[in-house]
Design a protein around this motif. Structure first.
Motif, short mmCIF file in Angstrom:
data_model
loop_
_atom_site.label_atom_id
_atom_site.label_comp_id
_atom_site.label_asym_id
_atom_site.label_seq_id
_atom_site.Cartn_x
_atom_site.Cartn_y
_atom_site.Cartn_z
N ASN A 41 0.82 -1.22 0.00
CA ASN A 41 0.00 0.00 0.00
C ASN A 41 0.85 1.27 0.00
O ASN A 41 0.39 2.34 -0.41
CB ASN A 41 -0.93 0.02 1.21
N LEU A 42 2.08 1.14 0.49
CA LEU A 42 2.97 2.31 0.53
C LEU A 42 3.17 2.90 -0.86
O LEU A 42 3.29 4.12 -1.02
CB LEU A 42 4.34 1.92 1.11
N VAL A 43 3.26 2.05 -1.84
CA VAL A 43 3.54 2.50 -3.21
C VAL A 43 2.47 3.48 -3.67
O VAL A 43 2.76 4.59 -4.12
CB VAL A 43 3.63 1.29 -4.16
N ARG A 44 1.21 3.07 -3.58
CA ARG A 44 0.12 3.94 -4.03
C ARG A 44 -0.04 5.15 -3.12
O ARG A 44 -0.34 6.25 -3.59
CB ARG A 44 -1.19 3.14 -4.04
N THR A 45 0.22 4.97 -1.83
CA THR A 45 0.07 6.08 -0.88
C THR A 45 0.99 7.24 -1.24
O THR A 45 0.56 8.39 -1.33
CB THR A 45 0.39 5.61 0.56
N TYR A 46 2.28 6.93 -1.50
CA TYR A 46 3.24 8.01 -1.76
C TYR A 46 3.21 8.47 -3.22
O TYR A 46 3.65 9.57 -3.53
CB TYR A 46 4.64 7.57 -1.35
N GLN A 96 16.39 0.85 -11.14
CA GLN A 96 16.34 0.84 -12.60
C GLN A 96 15.89 2.17 -13.21
O GLN A 96 16.23 2.47 -14.34
CB GLN A 96 15.39 -0.27 -13.08
N THR A 97 15.10 2.94 -12.49
CA THR A 97 14.53 4.14 -13.08
C THR A 97 14.38 5.25 -12.06
O THR A 97 14.29 5.00 -10.86
CB THR A 97 13.15 3.82 -13.69
N LEU A 98 14.34 6.49 -12.56
CA LEU A 98 14.11 7.64 -11.69
C LEU A 98 12.63 8.00 -11.61
O LEU A 98 12.22 8.72 -10.70
CB LEU A 98 14.89 8.86 -12.22
N ASN A 99 11.85 7.53 -12.56
CA ASN A 99 10.41 7.79 -12.58
C ASN A 99 9.70 6.50 -13.00
O ASN A 99 9.73 6.11 -14.16
CB ASN A 99 10.06 8.92 -13.56
N MET A 100 9.07 5.85 -12.04
CA MET A 100 8.48 4.54 -12.29
C MET A 100 7.18 4.65 -13.11
O MET A 100 6.41 5.59 -12.96
CB MET A 100 8.19 3.84 -10.96
N THR A 101 6.96 3.66 -13.95
CA THR A 101 5.72 3.57 -14.72
C THR A 101 4.66 2.84 -13.90
O THR A 101 4.96 2.21 -12.87
CB THR A 101 5.95 2.82 -16.04
N ASP A 102 3.42 2.87 -14.39
CA ASP A 102 2.34 2.14 -13.71
C ASP A 102 2.66 0.65 -13.63
O ASP A 102 2.40 0.01 -12.60
CB ASP A 102 1.02 2.35 -14.45
N GLU A 103 3.18 0.11 -14.70
CA GLU A 103 3.51 -1.31 -14.72
C GLU A 103 4.57 -1.66 -13.68
O GLU A 103 4.48 -2.67 -12.97
CB GLU A 103 3.99 -1.70 -16.13
N GLN A 104 5.61 -0.81 -13.59
CA GLN A 104 6.67 -1.04 -12.60
C GLN A 104 6.13 -0.93 -11.17
O GLN A 104 6.53 -1.69 -10.28
CB GLN A 104 7.80 -0.04 -12.81
N MET A 105 5.21 -0.01 -10.96
CA MET A 105 4.63 0.16 -9.63
C MET A 105 3.75 -1.03 -9.25
O MET A 105 3.74 -1.47 -8.09
CB MET A 105 3.84 1.46 -9.57
#
Length: 480
Positions: A41-46, A96-105
């Motif tokens: 849940n942390l991922v979507r929260t932040y 791997q990235t500085l800005n994650m995509t929806d798929e990565q998240m």
């Protein structure tokens, strides 16, 4: 951290606090389960909280004059990344990235939940950075509120592996892909905060990584954490900051070398120090002669735990006398320069702990120790066989023949004649010639023998030709 009620309103004028701090927090899977929470849940929260995480002010503050360089930098380093530029980019980052995509998240969220199901611990660390330090190192512009987030993210990418590999009794991951982590930049407090969360994905079975209860250990080595903090800070420091610190280090080292050389010269040449040197020499342990030194300590040991203590006490008095009189000016400059580093370290690390030596104090102890060892070394040389100058590095200081160090030796019955007598062989001993000398003698004898043979051959030839001459003369007389 205090909330500021806005983006990038970082406090400035706080020179008393550390530049970068690294508090740590652990959440066990059992604790999260009890509270009905999931790691994922942390991922979507932040990602959703724009009050904490934003990318619109992400801008490099480094000067780029070449247009081609600017274009390359923009593609490679995200010089002005835009939040949700294509509808599927977010300011969260990982290895791997500085800005994650929806798929990565989505993938990250699933893996974090798997780690929780396997009973693992979620580690949370926050790099807290002071506003002044960000400005000084070209990371933050308080006027435009621009923040070089990409540079900050890359620095964190470079140091996290050390935390994973060295923070516990064994590396956290059992394979290269066994640790999940992600980070976020928070801008809603008076200090900039960069958070990272990480966890082991597979179930932990290694005894050294488990408590007796069977739950994974939530610990991280303090020294490893400090090293990561230092490495992170160094990566972000500007060249100007690094040069400023290096200049102080170099200056202190140069002053220390100068004082050491001047000390030996003053002691050897100035009559007022003869008695002080004599007092030191008299209390040196006789069975250690030729091997006198301060020892493996940061300063001169003056209590009875050291056999050198009596000499060290006298040595301290002599050094104080020197630094107060003949070398007063140089010593003051040395101290003032070293205190500059104290100020820089306070700005970087904050106030020191009670009882902790300042950097300038440690340098003062080092100076005194090296001065003492330099003086002891001059006494030691009286008991060592002198080496030939060829092939031996000369010392920067050469004792005067009638200087104080030689006077002390004479006063205590140690001089060159005595040393020669000590080295003379007894009646029953024959001195051994050096191998080099024997080789030269052998070559000379061989050369002489060769010359004698050549001379004998020439004499024989002369005799033969003389005999032939006489026979020819007799034959000629008969014929006539």
């Amino acid at each position: 951290m205090a909330k500021t009620g806005g983006f990038a309103n970082f406090a400035t004028g706080e020179k008393k606090t550390g530049a970068v701090l690294l508090p740590t927090h652990f959440t066990t899977a059992s604790q999260a389960n009890k509270e009905g929470k999931q790691f994922g849940n942390l991922v979507r929260t932040y990602a959703a909280k724009s009050s904490k995480v934003m990318d619109e002010n992400n801008q490099s503050l480094m000067d780029v004059t070449d247009a081609e360089m600017a274009l390359t930098a923009n593609d490679s380093f995200g010089y002005s990344s835009r939040f949700s530029a294509t509808g599927d980019e977010h300011p969260l980052f990982d290895e791997q990235t500085l800005n994650m995509t929806d798929e990565q998240m989505d993938r990250l969220e699933d893996r974090l939940n798997t780690a929780q199901e396997n009973g693992n611990i979620l580690h949370e660390m926050a790099f807290s950075m002071r506003g002044d330090w960000l400005v000084e190192n070209g990371l933050y512009n308080p006027e435009t509120k621009q923040l070089d987030q990409d540079r900050l993210k890359r620095a964190e990418q470079h140091i996290v592996q050390d935390l994973f590999d060295k923070g516990g009794a064994q590396p956290l991951g059992e394979s290269p892909d066994d640790v999940i982590w992600f980070g976020a930049v928070h801008q809603d407090t008076d200090h900039l905060n960069m958070h990272i969360w990480y966890a082991k994905e597979s179930k932990e079975t290694r005894p050294s990584m488990l408590h007796k209860s069977g739950e994974p250990k939530g610990v991280i080595d303090f020294n490893v954490k400090k090293q990561a903090e230092s490495k992170f800070r160094y990566e972000l420091e500007s060249d100007a900051t690094k040069i400023k610190r290096a200049d102080v280090y170099e200056a202190v080292g140069n002053y220390r070398s100068s004082i050491k050389n001047d000390t030996l010269s003053k002691l050897d040449e100035t009559h007022r120090y003869t008695a002080d040197l004599q007092k030191i020499f008299e209390v040196l342990p006789k069975d250690l002669r030729g091997r006198w030194k301060v020892g493996n300590t940061d300063s001169l040991v003056t209590d009875d735990s050291s056999r050198m203590a009596p000499a060290n006490r006298q040595m301290n008095q002599l050094i104080d006398k020197l630094l107060t009189h003949e070398l007063k000016d140089d010593y003051q400059i040395f101290q003032e320069t070293a205190r500059k580093m104290d100020t820089m370290m306070t700005e970087t690390h904050g106030h020191q702990h009670k009882g902790q030596l300042k950097w300038s104090e440690a340098q003062d102890n080092r100076l005194r120790k090296e001065l003492a060892n330099g003086i002891y070394r001059q006494f030691n040389e009286a008991f060592k066989e002198k080496q030939p100058e060829n092939g031996v590095t000369k010392q920067p200081f050469q004792k005067a023949k009638k200087g104080n160090f030689e006077k002390i030796c004479h006063a205590n019955g140690i001089d060159n004649d005595q040393q020669k007598d000590m080295k003379k062989p007894t009646i029953h001993q024959k001195p051994l010639a050096p191998m080099g000398k024997l080789n030269r003698i052998a070559k000379r004898m061989t050369k002489q023998s060769r010359q004698e043979l050549q001379q004998m051959h020439r004499m024989m030839q002369d005799m033969d030709s003389s005999r032939e001459q006489r026979v020819s003369d007799e034959s000629l007389s008969r014929h006539i």
